[in-house]
Design an enzyme around this catalytic site. Structure first.
Site, PDB file in Angstrom:
ATOM      1  N   ALA B  92     -10.432 -14.220  -1.387  1.00  9.71           N
ATOM      2  CA  ALA B  92     -11.256 -14.545  -0.217  1.00  9.71           C
ATOM      3  C   ALA B  92     -12.092 -15.800  -0.425  1.00  9.71           C
ATOM      4  CB  ALA B  92     -12.179 -13.372   0.106  1.00  9.71           C
ATOM      5  N   LYS B  93     -12.302 -16.173  -1.667  1.00  7.38           N
ATOM      6  CA  LYS B  93     -13.046 -17.394  -2.007  1.00  7.38           C
ATOM      7  C   LYS B  93     -14.363 -17.493  -1.244  1.00  7.38           C
ATOM      8  CE  LYS B  93      -8.973 -19.728  -3.766  1.00  7.38           C
ATOM      9  NZ  LYS B  93      -7.855 -18.816  -3.433  1.00  7.38           N
TER      10      LYS B  93
END
Lengths: 276, 276
Positions: B92-93
């Site tokens: 998801a960073k």
């Protein structure tokens, strides 16, 4: 929304206020919990109460994702509720390799695919050019790139000093200036220290800056304007909690309006002082 | 999933493969489009066909968000489908100020709130300590922090050289080592240049590393192992497209298994060579 349209909105409304829709189910008035979608109902009433006083709305994606599918539904409906007289910003801080960033771009910019068509998105710069450029390929859309944030952790890397004797946040701006233009690129600049805007304006004299950290997070509007305003205003100053949670009663929207109005009046003064 | 459990899975399965669930509606076999949720059906069959050959699954959130509410539904169901013999990673960073990162953490770690309980999440480091720490407060959960990515844009900032004569990605690892432990923190390290792992292992000899960039993105498994493996294996090597899209016909799951099996066999050899 184009840069020119944004400037016109600022001129008309005498405001450069962005209302952050960091809507937390645990903080909204209890009576709203009886609605089918309390988060959306809250946002809708906040928007109706403030849309003539601000030029942008900024839902923060985390506050919606935390509620899973339901939260995502509230986000889509909220996106559709933001009037086109305001810049709609999704505060998502995304960024990934090129093909993945293209997916994020369509997630937030392409209504046909995702139901959402925000005008702008906040992006994290760590992965560099190809993580940012897919967002810049959409016409009339904006990237708002993290440069200098207002949290304590900003000290960890953003103030890393390069061999060229520049801070990382300065390098981010210099590089990103070559990826986009003042028509499709803004920077996030934290407001806890007004003088920081001098460093920013050295590298980005004409860009719009999105400024969190005024209101509940602290930071002085006067300082931000003194050091950060340019001839097109060039500022979007965000306030979230101070407006959203001005009252926890049935009068929450009315009190939110009063709070937004107080900020708008201060902004009108600053604009007048700058001859805008 | 704890570090010990992960190591046991690697030992049993003779594999350190992570299957990236970058599931794209435009690339999955056409016959799946007749299912109510084609993305989930695809993932389910991929998981069933490969779960004994890999130790982790990693859906990339962008591929789900791009389809709006429907995509988020597919993601929640996919999260629930990943067996507990595999580490479930949401790629998801994310990363934001503390209270917002806490929201992201509950979005992906707290099943009661969001329907999802991943074991691990990828995080971008730009905003520093308080953007990472809320994720580390969950027990038996992992942060996988971006250090050195495999895309071209990694050159823009990650290789910025600090006055202290270290690259930004090295500074990220050094700082983050003080925030978490080898029990709850991994690093993302791109695999396009095997020797880069020498620099990483100087700073993180014992951490697990998540390695994208093997398979369709290039990069040699042998090099990664030569320079990156430690006594606990210490590697999760991702492959996405080469497995997911091994066939576009009705035999897609079977062909995915063949591709995963080929990688697993290569991994078993590398583990044997390392005396693991």
């Amino acid at each position: 929304m184009t840069r020119q349209q944004l400037i016109e909105q600022i001129r008309e409304k005498r405001s450069f206020l962005c209302v952050g829709l960091d809507t937390d189910l645990n903080k909204i008035p209890e009576f709203l919990l009886d609605f089918e979608d309390p988060i959306f109902e809250f946002n809708k009433q906040i928007i109706e109460a403030t849309e003539d006083l601000c030029v942008a709305y900024k839902p923060n994606s985390a506050f919606y994702e935390t509620r899973g599918v339901k939260g995502w539904e509230s986000l889509v409906k909220t996106a559709q509720q933001i009037p086109n007289t305001c810049l709609s910003i999704i505060d998502a801080k995304r960024g990934d390799i090129g093909n993945t960033s293209a997916m994020y771009a369509s997630a937030f910019f392409d209504r046909n695919l995702s139901g959402m068509s925000f005008d702008a998105i906040t992006i994290a710069p760590y992965m560099g050019s190809d993580s940012v450029k897919p967002f810049l390929e959409f016409s009339d859309k904006w990237v708002i790139l993290l440069a200098l944030t207002s949290n304590q952790g900003s000290q960890d890397f953003q103030f890393s000093k390069d061999l060229g004797d520049e801070f990382l946040f300065e390098k981010v701006i210099q590089k990103a200036n070559t990826w986009g233009t003042i028509e499709n690129l803004m920077y996030v600049v934290g407001a806890t220290r007004g003088e920081s805007f001098l460093d920013i304006r050295k590298h980005a004299p004409d860009h719009f800056l999105l400024v969190p950290g005024v209101g509940a997070q602290g930071g002085s509007l006067e300082d931000v304007c003194k050091y950060g305003m340019n001839r097109d205003c060039g500022l979007l100053v965000n306030a979230s909690r101070s407006i959203l949670y001005a009252s926890s009663g049935k009068d929450f929207a009315e009190k939110a309006r009063e709070e937004a109005l107080a900020i708008q009046k201060e902004m009108a003064l600053q604009l007048e002082k700058a001859g805008f």
